[in-house]
Design a protein around this motif. Structure first.
Motif, PDB file in Angstrom:
ATOM      1  N   LEU A  30     -30.725   5.898  11.808  1.00  0.00           N
ATOM      2  CA  LEU A  30     -31.533   7.622  11.875  1.00  0.00           C
ATOM      3  C   LEU A  30     -31.096   8.164  10.583  1.00  0.00           C
ATOM      4  O   LEU A  30     -32.105   9.200  10.765  1.00  0.00           O
ATOM      5  CB  LEU A  30     -29.772   8.331  12.892  1.00  0.00           C
ATOM      6  CG  LEU A  30     -30.163   8.155  14.471  1.00  0.00           C
ATOM      7  CD1 LEU A  30     -28.658   8.479  15.156  1.00  0.00           C
ATOM      8  CD2 LEU A  30     -31.394   8.756  15.065  1.00  0.00           C
ATOM      9  N   THR A  31     -30.367   7.279  10.137  1.00  0.00           N
ATOM     10  CA  THR A  31     -31.139   8.280   8.221  1.00  0.00           C
ATOM     11  C   THR A  31     -32.051   7.863   8.226  1.00  0.00           C
ATOM     12  O   THR A  31     -32.433   8.727   6.750  1.00  0.00           O
ATOM     13  CB  THR A  31     -29.833   7.250   7.645  1.00  0.00           C
ATOM     14  OG1 THR A  31     -28.205   7.023   8.294  1.00  0.00           O
ATOM     15  CG2 THR A  31     -29.777   7.664   6.061  1.00  0.00           C
ATOM     16  N   ILE A  32     -33.083   6.642   8.250  1.00  0.00           N
ATOM     17  CA  ILE A  32     -33.962   6.005   7.972  1.00  0.00           C
ATOM     18  C   ILE A  32     -35.266   7.043   8.237  1.00  0.00           C
ATOM     19  O   ILE A  32     -35.603   8.015   7.321  1.00  0.00           O
ATOM     20  CB  ILE A  32     -34.298   5.242   7.605  1.00  0.00           C
ATOM     21  CG1 ILE A  32     -32.863   4.145   6.693  1.00  0.00           C
ATOM     22  CG2 ILE A  32     -35.407   4.534   7.741  1.00  0.00           C
ATOM     23  CD1 ILE A  32     -33.715   2.351   7.183  1.00  0.00           C
ATOM     24  N   TRP A  33     -34.969   7.391   9.647  1.00  0.00           N
ATOM     25  CA  TRP A  33     -35.838   7.980  10.513  1.00  0.00           C
ATOM     26  C   TRP A  33     -35.819   9.624  10.198  1.00  0.00           C
ATOM     27  O   TRP A  33     -36.406  10.217   9.675  1.00  0.00           O
ATOM     28  CB  TRP A  33     -35.570   8.056  11.704  1.00  0.00           C
ATOM     29  CG  TRP A  33     -36.351   8.822  12.693  1.00  0.00           C
ATOM     30  CD1 TRP A  33     -37.443   8.667  12.762  1.00  0.00           C
ATOM     31  CD2 TRP A  33     -36.048   9.664  13.622  1.00  0.00           C
ATOM     32  NE1 TRP A  33     -38.097   9.825  13.672  1.00  0.00           N
ATOM     33  CE2 TRP A  33     -36.987  10.282  14.037  1.00  0.00           C
ATOM     34  CE3 TRP A  33     -34.573   9.966  14.235  1.00  0.00           C
ATOM     35  CZ2 TRP A  33     -36.874  11.576  15.589  1.00  0.00           C
ATOM     36  CZ3 TRP A  33     -34.721  10.867  15.302  1.00  0.00           C
ATOM     37  CH2 TRP A  33     -35.962  11.541  16.404  1.00  0.00           C
ATOM     38  N   GLY A  34     -34.297  10.267   9.386  1.00  0.00           N
ATOM     39  CA  GLY A  34     -34.184  11.905   8.865  1.00  0.00           C
ATOM     40  C   GLY A  34     -34.811  11.431   7.337  1.00  0.00           C
ATOM     41  O   GLY A  34     -35.403  13.153   7.035  1.00  0.00           O
ATOM     42  N   ILE A  35     -34.935  10.554   6.861  1.00  0.00           N
ATOM     43  CA  ILE A  35     -36.020  10.820   5.028  1.00  0.00           C
ATOM     44  C   ILE A  35     -36.755  10.254   5.814  1.00  0.00           C
ATOM     45  O   ILE A  35     -37.133  11.597   4.763  1.00  0.00           O
ATOM     46  CB  ILE A  35     -34.843  10.331   4.683  1.00  0.00           C
ATOM     47  CG1 ILE A  35     -33.534  10.090   4.692  1.00  0.00           C
ATOM     48  CG2 ILE A  35     -35.518   9.406   3.263  1.00  0.00           C
ATOM     49  CD1 ILE A  35     -32.322   8.853   3.878  1.00  0.00           C
ATOM     50  N   ASN A  36     -37.168  10.292   6.176  1.00  0.00           N
ATOM     51  CA  ASN A  36     -38.872  10.290   6.588  1.00  0.00           C
ATOM     52  C   ASN A  36     -38.780  11.318   7.278  1.00  0.00           C
ATOM     53  O   ASN A  36     -40.236  11.772   6.682  1.00  0.00           O
ATOM     54  CB  ASN A  36     -39.368   8.856   7.850  1.00  0.00           C
ATOM     55  CG  ASN A  36     -39.092   6.949   7.231  1.00  0.00           C
ATOM     56  OD1 ASN A  36     -39.178   7.765   5.653  1.00  0.00           O
ATOM     57  ND2 ASN A  36     -39.027   6.329   7.682  1.00  0.00           N
ATOM     58  N   VAL A  37     -38.642  11.832   8.250  1.00  0.00           N
ATOM     59  CA  VAL A  37     -38.920  13.216   8.658  1.00  0.00           C
ATOM     60  C   VAL A  37     -39.392  14.676   7.478  1.00  0.00           C
ATOM     61  O   VAL A  37     -40.146  15.100   7.490  1.00  0.00           O
ATOM     62  CB  VAL A  37     -38.457  13.524   9.646  1.00  0.00           C
ATOM     63  CG1 VAL A  37     -38.621  15.359  10.072  1.00  0.00           C
ATOM     64  CG2 VAL A  37     -38.128  12.328  11.133  1.00  0.00           C
ATOM     65  N   GLN A  38     -37.972  13.991   7.109  1.00  0.00           N
ATOM     66  CA  GLN A  38     -37.979  15.130   5.707  1.00  0.00           C
ATOM     67  C   GLN A  38     -38.854  14.766   4.556  1.00  0.00           C
ATOM     68  O   GLN A  38     -39.734  16.063   4.011  1.00  0.00           O
ATOM     69  CB  GLN A  38     -36.301  15.087   5.074  1.00  0.00           C
ATOM     70  CG  GLN A  38     -35.710  15.529   5.540  1.00  0.00           C
ATOM     71  CD  GLN A  38     -34.176  15.767   4.824  1.00  0.00           C
ATOM     72  OE1 GLN A  38     -34.277  15.232   4.039  1.00  0.00           O
ATOM     73  NE2 GLN A  38     -32.834  16.852   4.912  1.00  0.00           N
ATOM     74  N   ASN A  39     -39.490  13.006   4.102  1.00  0.00           N
ATOM     75  CA  ASN A  39     -41.428  13.959   3.332  1.00  0.00           C
ATOM     76  C   ASN A  39     -41.841  14.190   3.616  1.00  0.00           C
ATOM     77  O   ASN A  39     -41.842  14.633   3.249  1.00  0.00           O
ATOM     78  CB  ASN A  39     -40.239  11.830   3.112  1.00  0.00           C
ATOM     79  CG  ASN A  39     -39.669  11.289   2.160  1.00  0.00           C
ATOM     80  OD1 ASN A  39     -38.807  12.681   1.802  1.00  0.00           O
ATOM     81  ND2 ASN A  39     -38.787  10.328   2.105  1.00  0.00           N
ATOM     82  N   ARG A  40     -42.130  13.356   5.141  1.00  0.00           N
ATOM     83  CA  ARG A  40     -42.980  14.171   5.751  1.00  0.00           C
ATOM     84  C   ARG A  40     -43.433  15.784   5.835  1.00  0.00           C
ATOM     85  O   ARG A  40     -44.585  16.056   5.515  1.00  0.00           O
ATOM     86  CB  ARG A  40     -43.706  13.923   7.255  1.00  0.00           C
ATOM     87  CG  ARG A  40     -43.977  12.351   6.969  1.00  0.00           C
ATOM     88  CD  ARG A  40     -44.575  11.764   8.500  1.00  0.00           C
ATOM     89  NE  ARG A  40     -43.119  11.523   8.779  1.00  0.00           N
ATOM     90  CZ  ARG A  40     -42.450  11.016  10.464  1.00  0.00           C
ATOM     91  NH1 ARG A  40     -43.573  10.858  11.287  1.00  0.00           N
ATOM     92  NH2 ARG A  40     -41.183  10.768  10.571  1.00  0.00           N
ATOM     93  N   SER A  41     -42.078  16.759   6.408  1.00  0.00           N
ATOM     94  CA  SER A  41     -41.841  17.853   5.877  1.00  0.00           C
ATOM     95  C   SER A  41     -42.290  18.668   4.950  1.00  0.00           C
ATOM     96  O   SER A  41     -42.812  19.558   4.123  1.00  0.00           O
ATOM     97  CB  SER A  41     -41.078  18.176   6.967  1.00  0.00           C
ATOM     98  OG  SER A  41     -40.621  18.038   8.293  1.00  0.00           O
ATOM     99  N   ALA A  42     -42.127  17.467   3.497  1.00  0.00           N
ATOM    100  CA  ALA A  42     -41.975  18.328   2.713  1.00  0.00           C
ATOM    101  C   ALA A  42     -43.401  18.178   2.151  1.00  0.00           C
ATOM    102  O   ALA A  42     -43.617  18.574   0.690  1.00  0.00           O
ATOM    103  CB  ALA A  42     -40.937  17.381   1.194  1.00  0.00           C
TER     104      ALA A  42
END
Length: 69
Positions: A30-42
């Motif tokens: 879940l941490t890796i998934w959340g970091i990837n979502v933040q990177n795509r959103s940024a």
């Protein structure tokens, strides 16, 4: 007395280790998934078109946002 006790049954240390490893794997996933979502959103910028025509009331916000992709 209960003579069938075992320290390596799923009720003992093994079960605790399995549960701990499973929870840690879920946490890492879940941490890796959340970091990837933040990177795509940024990296997904948007522009606002017709800034002067945006009304405080009665205007649809989605009509003025344009994806820059």
């Amino acid at each position: 007395m209960n003579e069938n006790r075992s320290i390596f049954s799923l009720d003992g240390i093994t079960g605790m280790l399995v549960a701990t490893v499973l929870l840690l794997c879920i946490l890492v996933g879940l941490t890796i998934w959340g970091i990837n979502v933040q990177n795509r959103s940024a990296n997904n910028f948007y522009d606002i078109k017709d800034e002067a025509s945006i009304k405080m009331f009665g205007s649809k916000q989605a009509d003025h946002i344009v994806d820059a992709k």
